[in-house]
Every structure is written in structure tokens, then in C-alpha cells.
Scaffold this motif. Sequence first.
Motif, short mmCIF file in Angstrom:
data_model
loop_
_atom_site.label_atom_id
_atom_site.label_comp_id
_atom_site.label_asym_id
_atom_site.label_seq_id
_atom_site.Cartn_x
_atom_site.Cartn_y
_atom_site.Cartn_z
N LEU A 254 37.55 34.37 33.97
CA LEU A 254 36.37 33.61 34.35
C LEU A 254 36.36 32.33 33.53
O LEU A 254 36.44 32.37 32.31
CB LEU A 254 35.09 34.40 34.10
CG LEU A 254 33.77 33.65 34.34
CD1 LEU A 254 33.62 33.25 35.80
CD2 LEU A 254 32.58 34.47 33.89
N LEU A 255 36.26 31.20 34.22
CA LEU A 255 36.22 29.90 33.55
C LEU A 255 34.88 29.25 33.84
O LEU A 255 34.50 29.08 35.01
CB LEU A 255 37.36 29.00 34.05
CG LEU A 255 38.79 29.54 33.84
CD1 LEU A 255 39.25 30.34 35.07
CD2 LEU A 255 39.76 28.42 33.56
N ARG B 40 33.99 40.29 41.74
CA ARG B 40 34.45 41.57 42.31
C ARG B 40 35.59 41.35 43.30
O ARG B 40 36.46 42.20 43.45
CB ARG B 40 33.30 42.28 43.01
CG ARG B 40 32.28 42.88 42.05
CD ARG B 40 31.17 43.59 42.79
NE ARG B 40 30.02 43.85 41.93
CZ ARG B 40 28.81 44.13 42.35
NH1 ARG B 40 28.56 44.20 43.64
NH2 ARG B 40 27.83 44.34 41.50
N ASN B 41 35.57 40.19 43.94
CA ASN B 41 36.53 39.93 45.02
C ASN B 41 37.74 39.12 44.58
O ASN B 41 38.72 39.02 45.32
CB ASN B 41 35.83 39.21 46.17
CG ASN B 41 34.75 40.05 46.81
OD1 ASN B 41 34.85 41.28 46.85
ND2 ASN B 41 33.68 39.42 47.29
N ASN B 42 37.68 38.49 43.40
CA ASN B 42 38.77 37.62 42.94
C ASN B 42 39.12 37.95 41.49
O ASN B 42 38.28 38.40 40.73
CB ASN B 42 38.36 36.14 43.02
CG ASN B 42 38.01 35.71 44.44
OD1 ASN B 42 38.88 35.52 45.27
ND2 ASN B 42 36.72 35.55 44.70
N ASP B 43 40.38 37.70 41.15
CA ASP B 43 40.80 37.92 39.76
C ASP B 43 40.57 36.69 38.90
O ASP B 43 40.59 36.78 37.67
CB ASP B 43 42.28 38.32 39.70
CG ASP B 43 42.50 39.74 40.19
OD1 ASP B 43 41.54 40.54 40.14
OD2 ASP B 43 43.62 40.05 40.63
N MET B 44 40.37 35.53 39.54
CA MET B 44 40.11 34.30 38.79
C MET B 44 38.94 33.57 39.45
O MET B 44 38.94 33.34 40.66
CB MET B 44 41.34 33.38 38.78
CG MET B 44 41.16 32.10 37.97
SD MET B 44 42.64 31.05 38.05
CE MET B 44 43.81 32.04 37.11
N VAL B 45 37.92 33.26 38.65
CA VAL B 45 36.73 32.61 39.19
C VAL B 45 36.32 31.46 38.27
O VAL B 45 36.33 31.59 37.04
CB VAL B 45 35.56 33.61 39.33
CG1 VAL B 45 34.28 32.89 39.77
CG2 VAL B 45 35.91 34.70 40.33
N PHE B 46 35.94 30.35 38.90
CA PHE B 46 35.37 29.20 38.18
C PHE B 46 33.86 29.22 38.42
O PHE B 46 33.42 29.28 39.57
CB PHE B 46 35.95 27.89 38.69
CG PHE B 46 37.39 27.66 38.30
CD1 PHE B 46 37.71 26.82 37.24
CD2 PHE B 46 38.42 28.28 39.00
CE1 PHE B 46 39.04 26.60 36.88
CE2 PHE B 46 39.75 28.06 38.65
CZ PHE B 46 40.06 27.23 37.58
N ILE C 116 37.26 35.20 29.27
CA ILE C 116 36.33 34.13 29.62
C ILE C 116 36.68 32.87 28.84
O ILE C 116 36.76 32.90 27.61
CB ILE C 116 34.87 34.51 29.31
CG1 ILE C 116 34.45 35.74 30.12
CG2 ILE C 116 33.92 33.35 29.60
CD1 ILE C 116 33.04 36.25 29.81
N LEU C 117 36.94 31.80 29.57
CA LEU C 117 37.09 30.48 28.95
C LEU C 117 35.77 29.75 29.14
O LEU C 117 35.39 29.42 30.27
CB LEU C 117 38.23 29.69 29.60
CG LEU C 117 38.33 28.21 29.20
CD1 LEU C 117 38.57 28.07 27.70
CD2 LEU C 117 39.43 27.51 29.98
N ASP C 118 35.07 29.54 28.05
CA ASP C 118 33.76 28.88 28.08
C ASP C 118 33.93 27.39 27.79
O ASP C 118 34.88 26.99 27.13
CB ASP C 118 32.86 29.54 27.04
CG ASP C 118 31.39 29.25 27.27
OD1 ASP C 118 30.99 29.10 28.44
OD2 ASP C 118 30.63 29.21 26.29
#
Length: 317
Positions: free
Chosen positions: A256-257, A123-129, A230-232
Motif C-alpha cells: 500500500l502506497l 482485498r482485490n489487488n496486491d498493490m494499491v495507491f 506500507i510506504l507512507d
Amino acid sequence: MNEIIIELEEISPKDFFGAQNAHIELLKKYFPKLKIVARGNKIKALGEDELLEEFDRRMKMLLAHFVKYNKLDENVIELVLTSQSSDDYSTSAYSGDVLVHGVGGKLIKAQTANQRKLVESMRNNDMVFAIGPAGTGKTYTGVALAVQALKNKEVKRIILTRPAVEAGENLGFLPGDLKEKLDPYMQPLYDALRDMIPAEKLALYIENGTIQIAPLAFMRGRTLDNAFVILDEGQNTTHNQMKMFLTRMGKNAKFLLTGDPGQIDLPRRTISGLKEALLILKNVEGVGMIFLDDKDVIRHRLVKKVIEAYKSIEHVD
């Protein structure tokens, strides 16, 4: 006597009508002065204009509820037919951490503290690992967030991708064309989607490109706008693949990675693009990093013990 015809689009008539048309029978009880007939994917109502207008309004409320929650039962129908507005029977998309009302009304939500941190970080970031071992719900939670964003019209499409690294198995020996060879490899992504979107609607989304599932190589040269991507299995990307993927990000996109640095299937001496990205992006504003662990494993209780056992003999760089 006038009539209206309501056609069900992207909705299974069997699910909407109920077992042995039980839901239609309930509608007839609430509208005794209308003649209501359900056939195929259409509902026909005959009667006076005023009653037909009210019937049409209530049907639209029922259809909207079904599209959002993928479920109807007698209690819900009675609430919808007797309420002034949807505020009387709907819940917020975020209430109780429910991300998606899945197939059959299954409530899909973050189940552990770190999964909830992942939801908050998205919710707070556009890119998350999202980093952690097998079974910690990284991919499943990510797909739920993507489906939620699509349902809430925050994005126009979902793109799910994996690097097509053969984990000790040779895809070339599998029969069929490229899609048939890759579909089993993408199976975990299909499995998650099938829990969250009714089969007919999912098939339509895949056919019209609203949901795209493809190997990472297919991302080259694209700009991914208005999408939840999503990169899985990100640990199996190389330096070049990871850089290529991260630079595909377009306007109004969420990336999302996910990955498990302990399960790298790359050739020896090949640096994992995920491990490298975690190091070089750790201080970049707008990039979130969530680390899940054994406590987040929500598969069979033995999976935790298996992870612990292997930890004792493995050393991860």
C-alpha cells in the motif's frame, strides 16, 4: 487434588484480570468448586480433573477472545463461559466494516465511502495507491488493514516505511542516535499502531521483527515476502526510490502506497516518484488506485476549511 497453571503470554495481566481482579472473581463464581489464584502473569486452579479440563477449555476461549478483540468485560466473560463455541459470541472480521478491534475494544473501521473503497481495493489487488490530502485516513486505514492481515495470519509481518525527507527541518541537529532521530519522524505510524495493538504486544512485535518501522533507504536490496508493506508519504520519493521500492515485492506480499501530491518536500525540479508511478502504472492489472478528497477528512472540522483555503492559492502540477 490436582492443579493446572495457565500463563499469560503477550497479554497484560492487568487488562485480562480486570480492575481489582474483577474478572477472576467472576471466574470463581462460575467454578465454585475450584480454588482459583491469580498472581503475576499466571492463573492457578486446583480441583478435580473433570472441572480442571472444563476450566482450561474456557480459559483458552477467553484468551483467544482477548487476543482478537483486546477487551474483556463481564458480559463477554459470561457469554464465553456459557456458550458452546466461539461462533455464539464472535463476529466476523469483516462484519460492519470493522477492520480491527483496537486497544480497549475500540472499533476501527472505514468511516467514509472512499476509505471503504480503499479497503475493497486492498482485498482485490496486491498493490494499491491511496492518494489524498492530510487527514483523510490513508495511513490509519492502511495500518488497520495491515494489523488485520497479521491477526488473520494472512501475512507474517508488517513493514512500515517512509522516505526520510526533511520537511524544512534538519535531522542532523536532533540529539541521539539514528533510531532516536528517526522515531519522531515515524511517529504517525507508531500512533496508529498504538491504537490497534496493546503496548506490551506491540513492543514484542517490534523487538522480534514482526513489525518493522524504518526509513525507505533501509529497504534497498531486500525481498519482502509474506508481508503487508506500507510506504507512507510516497510523494517524497524520487524516481529511483519509487522504482527500488516497487521492485522489493516478494511472494504473498501486499503493498500500500499513500501520499499527497500537494505536499511534496523534494528539492525543486525533482520529479515525485509517486506522481510518475501513478501515470505509468494506471493501466497495470493488479494495481489499484483510490483517490480521497476533502470529504474524507476525519480530523477537526477546521482541517477541511484549511485545505479548501490553500486550494485557492495553490496550483498542483
